[in-house]
Design a protein around this motif. Structure first.
Motif, PDB file in Angstrom:
ATOM      1  N   GLU A  85       0.361  -1.523   0.119  1.00 38.07           N
ATOM      2  CA  GLU A  85      -0.108   0.512   0.344  1.00 38.07           C
ATOM      3  C   GLU A  85       0.314   1.108   0.214  1.00 38.07           C
ATOM      4  N   ALA A  86       2.171   1.479   0.698  1.00 39.71           N
ATOM      5  CA  ALA A  86       3.234   2.667   0.876  1.00 39.71           C
ATOM      6  C   ALA A  86       3.266   2.844  -0.614  1.00 39.71           C
ATOM      7  N   LEU A  87       4.363   1.198  -1.239  1.00 37.47           N
ATOM      8  CA  LEU A  87       4.523   2.450  -2.153  1.00 37.47           C
ATOM      9  C   LEU A  87       3.606   1.720  -3.900  1.00 37.47           C
ATOM     10  N   LYS A  88       2.285   1.550  -3.299  1.00 39.20           N
ATOM     11  CA  LYS A  88       1.084   2.126  -4.664  1.00 39.20           C
ATOM     12  C   LYS A  88       0.301   3.525  -4.382  1.00 39.20           C
ATOM     13  N   ASP A  89       1.512   4.499  -3.080  1.00 40.16           N
ATOM     14  CA  ASP A  89       0.550   5.285  -2.961  1.00 40.16           C
ATOM     15  C   ASP A  89       2.144   6.620  -3.285  1.00 40.16           C
ATOM     16  N   GLU A  90       2.627   5.723  -3.457  1.00 37.04           N
ATOM     17  CA  GLU A  90       4.375   6.657  -4.098  1.00 37.04           C
ATOM     18  C   GLU A  90       3.890   6.560  -5.287  1.00 37.04           C
ATOM     19  N   ALA A  91       3.293   5.445  -6.079  1.00 32.72           N
ATOM     20  CA  ALA A  91       3.418   5.484  -7.331  1.00 32.72           C
ATOM     21  C   ALA A  91       2.363   5.704  -7.802  1.00 32.72           C
ATOM     22  N   THR A  92       0.718   6.291  -6.502  1.00 33.04           N
ATOM     23  CA  THR A  92      -0.709   7.120  -7.090  1.00 33.04           C
ATOM     24  C   THR A  92       0.708   8.399  -7.084  1.00 33.04           C
ATOM     25  N   SER A  93       1.078   9.299  -6.306  1.00 34.23           N
ATOM     26  CA  SER A  93       1.908  10.590  -6.513  1.00 34.23           C
ATOM     27  C   SER A  93       3.116  10.413  -7.677  1.00 34.23           C
ATOM     28  N   ILE A  94       3.220   9.728  -7.846  1.00 32.54           N
ATOM     29  CA  ILE A  94       4.246   9.808  -9.651  1.00 32.54           C
ATOM     30  C   ILE A  94       2.681  10.258 -10.288  1.00 32.54           C
ATOM     31  N   ILE A  95       2.170   9.621 -10.316  1.00 32.85           N
ATOM     32  CA  ILE A  95       1.383   9.637 -11.810  1.00 32.85           C
ATOM     33  C   ILE A  95       0.672  11.005 -12.113  1.00 32.85           C
ATOM     34  N   LYS A  96      -0.130  11.407 -10.938  1.00 34.02           N
ATOM     35  CA  LYS A  96      -0.801  12.631 -10.659  1.00 34.02           C
ATOM     36  C   LYS A  96      -0.174  13.502 -10.690  1.00 34.02           C
ATOM     37  N   GLY A  97       1.602  13.366 -10.582  1.00 35.49           N
ATOM     38  CA  GLY A  97       2.364  14.206 -10.291  1.00 35.49           C
ATOM     39  C   GLY A  97       2.716  14.897 -12.364  1.00 35.49           C
ATOM     40  N   VAL A  98       3.586  13.467 -12.775  1.00 35.03           N
ATOM     41  CA  VAL A  98       4.183  13.875 -13.685  1.00 35.03           C
ATOM     42  C   VAL A  98       3.075  14.382 -14.669  1.00 35.03           C
ATOM     43  N   THR A  99       4.007  15.467 -16.038  1.00 34.22           N
ATOM     44  CA  THR A  99       3.268  15.636 -16.670  1.00 34.22           C
ATOM     45  C   THR A  99       4.670  16.617 -18.138  1.00 34.22           C
ATOM     46  N   MET A 100       4.036  16.494 -19.544  1.00 31.62           N
ATOM     47  CA  MET A 100       4.563  16.629 -20.359  1.00 31.62           C
ATOM     48  C   MET A 100       3.961  17.164 -21.588  1.00 31.62           C
TER      49      MET A 100
END
Length: 232
Positions: free
Chosen positions: A216-231
């Protein structure tokens, strides 16, 4: 398609096709990756003039509404509906090729939650350094999550085997009820096995719970990246 009677004016005509596709760009926003693939259609009209005279031929090429012509002479009809008509020369006693090249953009969207390494490798050259770094971290996290899920699955499978063995032991114990001698010895052995299996189950439950928390901790970290990355 050509003007009628092409064969009657000593010409051989045949067509070959080529199709290719490659990534031409991508964008990232709202947790989605949009991949732009450039699809390229090449139609080769092979013209063999067997006569001693130069010929002027009209080629009717099926019009693709979703494509645009590139590296191709302008058609004689600037606003085609069904066919683009091209006028070309076919020199005497020679074989030449008239090439029609068309392209279109094929855009597909991928939720970053479903991004895999194969897709990433195909488009990495089109990413900014920041996006590449973020997506690399995301994929590493997904690998760790997959490994943990595998360990959890193994733990659950072991627990199932233990439950089944406990059921077998309890059935055996029920048949030994009130027996003395050898029966007493077997009952003691079975009770010991049950106790050991309960200890093993407790350890497995604790391990699985820790793995679930880590996942769950890793999934939260992955979700944070998914929501934050833009290009753009």
């Amino acid at each position: 398609k050509f003007i009628p009677y092409a064969t009657e004016i000593s010409s051989d005509i045949w067509i070959t096709h080529e199709t290719s596709e490659k990534v031409s760009g991508c964008t990232i926003s709202n947790s989605h990756l949009q991949i732009i693939n450039k699809v390229r259609y090449v139609t080769n009209y092979h013209l063999r003039n067997k006569s001693p005279k130069d010929l002027s031929l009209f080629i009717e090429h099926r019009f693709r509404k979703d494509c645009k012509l590139i590296d191709t002479p302008e058609p004689t009809n600037p606003k085609p509906i069904t066919f683009c008509i091209f006028n070309t020369k076919s020199p005497a006693n020679t074989t030449e090729t008239f090439v029609v090249t068309e392209t279109r953009d094929n855009v597909r969207s991928i939720n970053l939650e479903h991004l895999d390494r194969g897709t990433f490798q195909n488009l990495v050259s089109n990413l900014t350094k920041e996006a590449e770094s973020s997506l690399t971290t995301l994929l590493n996290l997904k690998d760790q999550i997959s490994l943990i899920e595998h360990k959890i699955s193994q733990g659950n499978s072991q627990s199932k085997d233990i439950f089944e063995n406990q059921s077998r032991i309890r059935n055996n114990l029920s048949t030994l009820y009130n027996q003395t001698g050898t029966g007493q010895t077997l009952r003691e052995r079975y009770h010991k096995e049950l106790e050991e299996s309960e200890n093993t189950l407790a350890t497995l439950r604790n391990t699985i719970a820790n793995l679930e928390n880590e996942k769950e901790a890793l999934k939260d970290e992955a979700t944070s990246i998914i929501k934050g990355v833009t290009m753009a």
